[in-house]
Scaffold this motif. Structure first.
Motif, mmCIF file in Angstrom:
data_model
loop_
_atom_site.group_PDB
_atom_site.id
_atom_site.type_symbol
_atom_site.label_atom_id
_atom_site.label_comp_id
_atom_site.label_asym_id
_atom_site.label_seq_id
_atom_site.Cartn_x
_atom_site.Cartn_y
_atom_site.Cartn_z
ATOM 1 N N GLU A 82 42.735 36.624 14.703
ATOM 2 C CA GLU A 82 43.701 36.765 15.096
ATOM 3 C C GLU A 82 43.270 36.465 17.425
ATOM 4 O OE1 GLU A 82 45.869 39.094 12.014
ATOM 5 O OE2 GLU A 82 44.029 39.267 13.213
ATOM 6 N N ASP A 83 43.629 35.232 17.156
ATOM 7 C CA ASP A 83 43.426 34.556 18.830
ATOM 8 C C ASP A 83 41.351 35.350 19.242
ATOM 9 O OD1 ASP A 83 45.470 34.975 19.665
ATOM 10 O OD2 ASP A 83 45.826 37.055 19.932
ATOM 11 N N GLY A 84 41.012 35.263 18.316
ATOM 12 C CA GLY A 84 39.209 35.394 17.663
ATOM 13 C C GLY A 84 38.834 36.761 18.146
ATOM 14 N N PHE A 85 39.805 37.238 17.667
ATOM 15 C CA PHE A 85 38.935 38.823 17.340
ATOM 16 C C PHE A 85 38.538 39.903 15.962
ATOM 17 C CE2 PHE A 85 41.037 39.123 21.620
ATOM 18 C CZ PHE A 85 40.533 39.138 22.671
ATOM 19 N N PHE A 86 37.634 40.093 15.591
ATOM 20 C CA PHE A 86 38.235 41.253 14.692
ATOM 21 C C PHE A 86 37.629 42.991 14.489
ATOM 22 C CE2 PHE A 86 35.441 43.155 11.551
ATOM 23 C CZ PHE A 86 36.571 43.181 10.351
ATOM 24 N N GLY A 87 38.217 43.295 13.970
ATOM 25 C CA GLY A 87 38.320 44.955 13.764
ATOM 26 C C GLY A 87 39.329 45.510 14.924
ATOM 27 N N HIS A 88 39.026 46.098 15.853
ATOM 28 C CA HIS A 88 39.662 47.680 16.137
ATOM 29 C C HIS A 88 38.789 48.510 17.873
ATOM 30 C CE1 HIS A 88 37.998 50.184 13.711
ATOM 31 N NE2 HIS A 88 37.665 50.970 14.888
ATOM 32 N N GLY A 89 38.661 48.632 18.713
ATOM 33 C CA GLY A 89 38.404 49.364 19.467
ATOM 34 C C GLY A 89 38.159 48.835 21.163
ATOM 35 N N PRO A 90 37.475 48.342 21.192
ATOM 36 C CA PRO A 90 37.774 47.749 23.026
ATOM 37 C C PRO A 90 38.526 46.441 22.600
ATOM 38 C CG PRO A 90 35.444 47.170 22.184
ATOM 39 C CD PRO A 90 36.509 48.051 20.430
ATOM 40 N N ILE A 91 39.883 46.698 22.366
ATOM 41 C CA ILE A 91 40.479 45.295 21.888
ATOM 42 C C ILE A 91 41.413 45.258 22.863
ATOM 43 C CG2 ILE A 91 41.480 43.315 20.918
ATOM 44 C CD1 ILE A 91 39.373 43.745 18.499
ATOM 45 N N ASN A 92 42.019 44.620 23.266
ATOM 46 C CA ASN A 92 43.762 44.640 23.759
ATOM 47 C C ASN A 92 44.795 43.454 23.365
ATOM 48 O OD1 ASN A 92 45.751 45.569 25.300
ATOM 49 N ND2 ASN A 92 45.223 44.022 27.277
ATOM 50 N N HIS A 93 44.676 43.893 22.059
ATOM 51 C CA HIS A 93 45.752 42.929 21.295
ATOM 52 C C HIS A 93 46.927 43.850 20.505
ATOM 53 C CE1 HIS A 93 47.175 40.072 17.932
ATOM 54 N NE2 HIS A 93 45.778 39.019 18.869
ATOM 55 N N GLU A 94 47.889 43.465 20.224
ATOM 56 C CA GLU A 94 49.289 44.137 19.534
ATOM 57 C C GLU A 94 48.670 44.430 17.951
ATOM 58 O OE1 GLU A 94 52.786 41.547 17.890
ATOM 59 O OE2 GLU A 94 53.878 42.835 20.270
ATOM 60 N N LYS A 95 47.760 43.791 17.637
ATOM 61 C CA LYS A 95 47.594 43.794 15.983
ATOM 62 C C LYS A 95 46.836 45.221 16.343
ATOM 63 C CE LYS A 95 50.851 41.034 14.418
ATOM 64 N NZ LYS A 95 51.469 41.513 13.112
ATOM 65 N N VAL A 96 46.186 45.472 17.273
ATOM 66 C CA VAL A 96 45.482 47.290 17.228
ATOM 67 C C VAL A 96 46.624 48.146 17.381
ATOM 68 C CG1 VAL A 96 44.019 47.897 18.481
ATOM 69 C CG2 VAL A 96 42.846 45.455 18.039
ATOM 70 N N PHE A 97 47.752 47.989 18.243
ATOM 71 C CA PHE A 97 48.238 49.281 18.115
ATOM 72 C C PHE A 97 49.427 49.417 17.225
ATOM 73 C CE2 PHE A 97 46.180 48.260 22.345
ATOM 74 C CZ PHE A 97 45.660 49.456 22.899
ATOM 75 N N GLU A 98 49.426 47.682 16.485
ATOM 76 C CA GLU A 98 50.826 48.617 15.687
ATOM 77 C C GLU A 98 50.450 48.429 14.923
ATOM 78 O OE1 GLU A 98 52.901 44.253 15.518
ATOM 79 O OE2 GLU A 98 52.617 44.419 13.093
ATOM 80 N N VAL A 99 51.054 49.720 13.620
ATOM 81 C CA VAL A 99 50.780 50.310 12.840
ATOM 82 C C VAL A 99 52.131 50.579 11.683
ATOM 83 C CG1 VAL A 99 49.030 51.365 13.643
ATOM 84 C CG2 VAL A 99 50.862 52.641 14.442
ATOM 85 N N PRO A 100 51.927 51.218 10.308
ATOM 86 C CA PRO A 100 53.125 51.328 10.225
ATOM 87 C C PRO A 100 53.347 53.257 9.853
ATOM 88 C CG PRO A 100 50.875 51.242 8.737
ATOM 89 C CD PRO A 100 50.589 51.199 10.054
#
Length: 300
Positions: free
Chosen positions: A275-293
């Motif tokens: 999404e938006d050219g990113f993979f994974g997590h960590g030093p990324i500011n994106h909703e899908k990095v913070f969205e959890v079940p």
């Protein structure tokens, strides 16, 4: 729910600091890196027996700071509008009265340490345990505070081994933190040969070397061929398959824990799969990095 099968241990407590008067055992399970929509797509049957699956947000985008918040009692949050943060925290902590079966628990109950395992151990007489999959959470870190036992598991992707080691006693309620690695890159199940795991160029042995722990970043348009659309889709499918597998492990957990055990299942952060050219997590500011079940309930 399935009928619980009790495992027992000696009721002798080492250096008890409080009488055991908590009513419920409490287990917090962290599916590391698991996205909310991954859980939805996996459609787990056993996990969904706990209650309503919610979309919540982590306080951090990486494993270590997220777990510090979790162990401060701050579970992933909803995002209500027109609500003061102080009011949200007050309501959120009151939920612990239901989870533990102990009335009157508030955020100020954790003062002065503001650390949930210490509060459970010293104020409520809980036995406190952690089993973790990721090396950034190892027992030498600051996270190992207020625990009777804290163990980095031999394999990063074997929740079933954790369940086999869980013990409960009628002499005192138990708290367990389980950091589960099957849903973390490379999204590998225990029986999958390591040579079949996906590989990122320059990142090998990701669970053996702390410097390689964060595998997230911006994808190169004309760079590493690993990050083409089909492979990213396959990686996301691997995480979905991991949740499907873990649903069976959770069924085994239900058969292991005693009655009157409250279980919370969530994630420390999410994951990007292109999404938006990113993979994974960590030093990324994106909703899908913070969205959890987020799902929880009581075994009765």
């Amino acid at each position: 729910m399935t009928q619980a099968k009790k495992k027992t241990e000696s009721p002798v407590r080492k250096n008890p600091t409080a009488e055991p008067h908590g009513k419920n055992n409490y287990i917090v399970i962290i599916f590391d890196s698991c996205r909310h929509d991954t859980m939805v797509k996996a459609r787990p049957k056993t996990i969904r027996m706990l209650g309503k699956l919610e979309r919540r947000f982590s306080y951090a985008s990486w494993t270590a700071p997220s777990h510090y918040n979790l162990l401060s009692g701050l579970l992933p949050h909803s995002s209500p509008k027109n609500v003061f943060a102080s009011e949200y925290y007050k309501k959120d902590f009151l939920k612990y009265s239901e989870r533990l079966g102990v009335q009157g628990i508030e955020f100020k109950s954790l003062i002065p340490k503001l650390y949930f395992p210490s509060f459970l151990k010293e104020s409520l007489g809980y036995r406190t345990h952690a089993m973790v999959s990721l090396p950034v959470l190892n027992p030498k870190t600051i996270l190992n505070h207020g625990f009777d036992s804290f163990r980095l598991m031999p394999k990063h992707n074997d929740m079933r081994a954790m369940v086999r080691e869980m013990r409960f006693t009628e002499a005192a309620p138990s708290f367990y933190l389980l950091n589960v690695g099957e849903t973390h890159y490379p999204y590998a199940l225990p029986n999958e040969p390591e040579e079949n795991w996906p590989r990122i160029s320059g990142v090998h042995g990701v669970f053996k070397h702390l410097d390689d722990h964060v595998v997230g970043g911006k994808l190169k348009k004309n760079g590493d061929k690993f990050f083409n659309e089909a492979q990213l889709k396959k990686l996301r499918g691997r995480q979905v398959d991991a949740v499907k597998y873990l649903d069976g492990v959770v069924e085994q957990l239900f058969d292991t824990v005693p009655k009157n055990t409250w279980i919370t299942i969530t994630a420390d952060h999410g994951e990007l799969f292109g999404e938006d050219g990113f993979f994974g997590h960590g030093p990324i500011n994106h909703e899908k990095v913070f969205e959890v079940p987020f799902i929880e309930g009581k075994i009765r």
